[in-house]
Design an enzyme around this catalytic site. Structure first.
Site, PDB file in Angstrom:
ATOM      1  N   SER A  55       4.980   6.735   2.196  1.00 34.49           N
ATOM      2  CA  SER A  55       5.570   5.234   2.466  1.00 34.49           C
ATOM      3  C   SER A  55       4.648   4.227   1.744  1.00 34.49           C
ATOM      4  CB  SER A  55       5.321   5.004   4.029  1.00 34.49           C
ATOM      5  OG  SER A  55       5.538   6.208   5.009  1.00 34.49           O
TER       6      SER A  55
ATOM      7  N   HIS B 169       0.688   5.195   1.291  1.00 36.10           N
ATOM      8  CA  HIS B 169       0.224   5.820   2.308  1.00 36.10           C
ATOM      9  C   HIS B 169       0.966   7.272   2.498  1.00 36.10           C
ATOM     10  CE1 HIS B 169      -2.272   6.835   5.965  1.00 36.10           C
ATOM     11  NE2 HIS B 169      -1.080   7.412   6.420  1.00 36.10           N
TER      12      HIS B 169
ATOM     13  N   ASP C 148      -2.457   0.306   8.421  1.00 40.50           N
ATOM     14  CA  ASP C 148      -1.236   1.024   7.996  1.00 40.50           C
ATOM     15  C   ASP C 148      -0.079   0.857   8.792  1.00 40.50           C
ATOM     16  OD1 ASP C 148      -2.652   2.589   6.165  1.00 40.50           O
ATOM     17  OD2 ASP C 148      -3.252   4.238   7.419  1.00 40.50           O
TER      18      ASP C 148
ATOM     19  N   ASN D 139       0.855  -1.176   0.171  1.00 37.80           N
ATOM     20  CA  ASN D 139       0.021  -0.199   0.071  1.00 37.80           C
ATOM     21  C   ASN D 139       0.902   1.296   0.051  1.00 37.80           C
ATOM     22  OD1 ASN D 139      -2.491   1.540   0.328  1.00 37.80           O
ATOM     23  ND2 ASN D 139      -1.781   1.946   2.506  1.00 37.80           N
TER      24      ASN D 139
HETATM   25  C1  GAR Z   1      -2.893   8.916  -2.357  1.00 31.01           C
HETATM   26  O1  GAR Z   1      -2.376  10.273  -1.945  1.00 31.01           O
HETATM   27  C2  GAR Z   1      -2.586   7.890  -1.568  1.00 31.01           C
HETATM   28  O2  GAR Z   1      -1.369   7.959  -0.826  1.00 31.01           O
HETATM   29  C3  GAR Z   1      -3.679   8.052  -0.406  1.00 31.01           C
HETATM   30  O3  GAR Z   1      -4.813   8.402  -1.532  1.00 31.01           O
HETATM   31  C4  GAR Z   1      -4.446   9.176  -2.506  1.00 31.01           C
HETATM   32  C5  GAR Z   1      -4.821   8.237  -3.697  1.00 31.01           C
HETATM   33  O4  GAR Z   1      -4.560   9.113  -5.085  1.00 31.01           O
HETATM   34  N1  GAR Z   1      -3.929   6.880   0.223  1.00 31.01           N
HETATM   35  C6  GAR Z   1      -4.446   6.647   1.473  1.00 31.01           C
HETATM   36  O5  GAR Z   1      -4.700   7.758   2.050  1.00 31.01           O
HETATM   37  C7  GAR Z   1      -4.386   5.333   1.902  1.00 31.01           C
HETATM   38  N2  GAR Z   1      -4.809   5.431   3.314  1.00 31.01           N
HETATM   39  P1  GAR Z   1      -4.551   8.479  -6.237  1.00 31.01           P
HETATM   40  O6  GAR Z   1      -5.978   7.992  -6.479  1.00 31.01           O
HETATM   41  O7  GAR Z   1      -4.561   9.581  -7.243  1.00 31.01           O
HETATM   42  O8  GAR Z   1      -3.403   7.596  -6.549  1.00 31.01           O
END
Ligand code: GAR
Length: 202
Positions: free
Chosen positions: A134, A107, A143, A105
């Site tokens: 990360s 994060h 997480d 994942n």
């Molecule tokens: C990203 O910033 C990712 O790190 C976060 O959601 C966004 C997705 O953007 N993920 C989380 O917060 C997971 N807990 P994207 O759809 O443009 O890749």
């Protein structure tokens, strides 16, 4: 060449970065993109790249039933590895265990700091001067899995959560393909709850 399934819920910019970094002679190939949300922007990115997509709605299902559908679709695609890329569902312990060491994942924080949601708001509220992203192995606890790769950016006093999110997102797009490559090349593995790196892998 490892086959990869990517799970998304939204615009899929990290999926876009994984697609852009994919090479014919590279260590991974995205075989399937699954979204729990119909019309998620990432689905169009996958379509445009000729990658198979699937929508599996989570509404009206127990977590276990939803995860069983995910698992069946991933197995049917032949996926060796699974990347969560903005997938906004908590996975059951059973799913996390079934894919242990093969499920990662991204994060948007310097884990173990700022797990969970509203990350950028909380980072700014706390007056942090650095934040980051990360990539980590997924374990049942949210997480909390061992980190494979991390990168940091400054937090400016004038930052809005959106400005900080955009700065972090830029490094996410570097970090995620690099971390997936390490995993696909067997240069990192999850062993007894630790991320173990091959010599010279970092
Ligand atoms: C990203 O910033 C990712 O790190 C976060 O959601 C966004 C997705 O953007 N993920 C989380 O917060 C997971 N807990 P994207 O759809 O443009 O890749």
């Amino acid at each position: 060449m490892k086959k990869v399934g990517v799970l998304i819920s939204g615009r899929g910019s990290n999926l876009g970065a994984l697609i852009a970094a994919q090479r014919d002679d590279g260590p991974y190939r995205i075989a399937l993109v699954i979204s729990n949300i119909e019309g998620a922007g990432g689905l169009a990115r996958a379509d445009a790249a000729g990658i198979a997509t699937l929508v599996i709605p989570h509404k009206g299902k127990t977590r276990e039933n939803f995860d069983a559908e995910l698992d069946a679709a991933l197995r049917a695609s032949g996926a060796d590895l699974v990347c969560l890329a903005g997938f906004m569902r908590i996975l059951s312990d059973g799913f996390a265990r079934a894919w242990e060491g093969k499920l990662i994942n991204i994060h948007p924080s310097l884990l173990p700091a700022y797990k969970g949601t509203r990350v950028h708001e909380r980072v700014i509220e706390a007056g942090e001067t650095r934040s980051g992203a990360s990539v980590h192995f997924v374990v049942p606890e949210l997480d909390a899995g061992p980190v494979i790769a991390q990168a940091s950016v400054p937090v400016h006093p004038s930052d809005s959560p959106e400005a900080l999110a955009a700065r972090v997102l830029e490094i996410e797009h570097q970090l995620y393909p690099a971390a997936l490559r390490l995993l696909a090349e067997d240069k990192v593995q999850l062993e007894k709850g630790l991320a173990i790196f091959a010599e010279g892998a970092r």
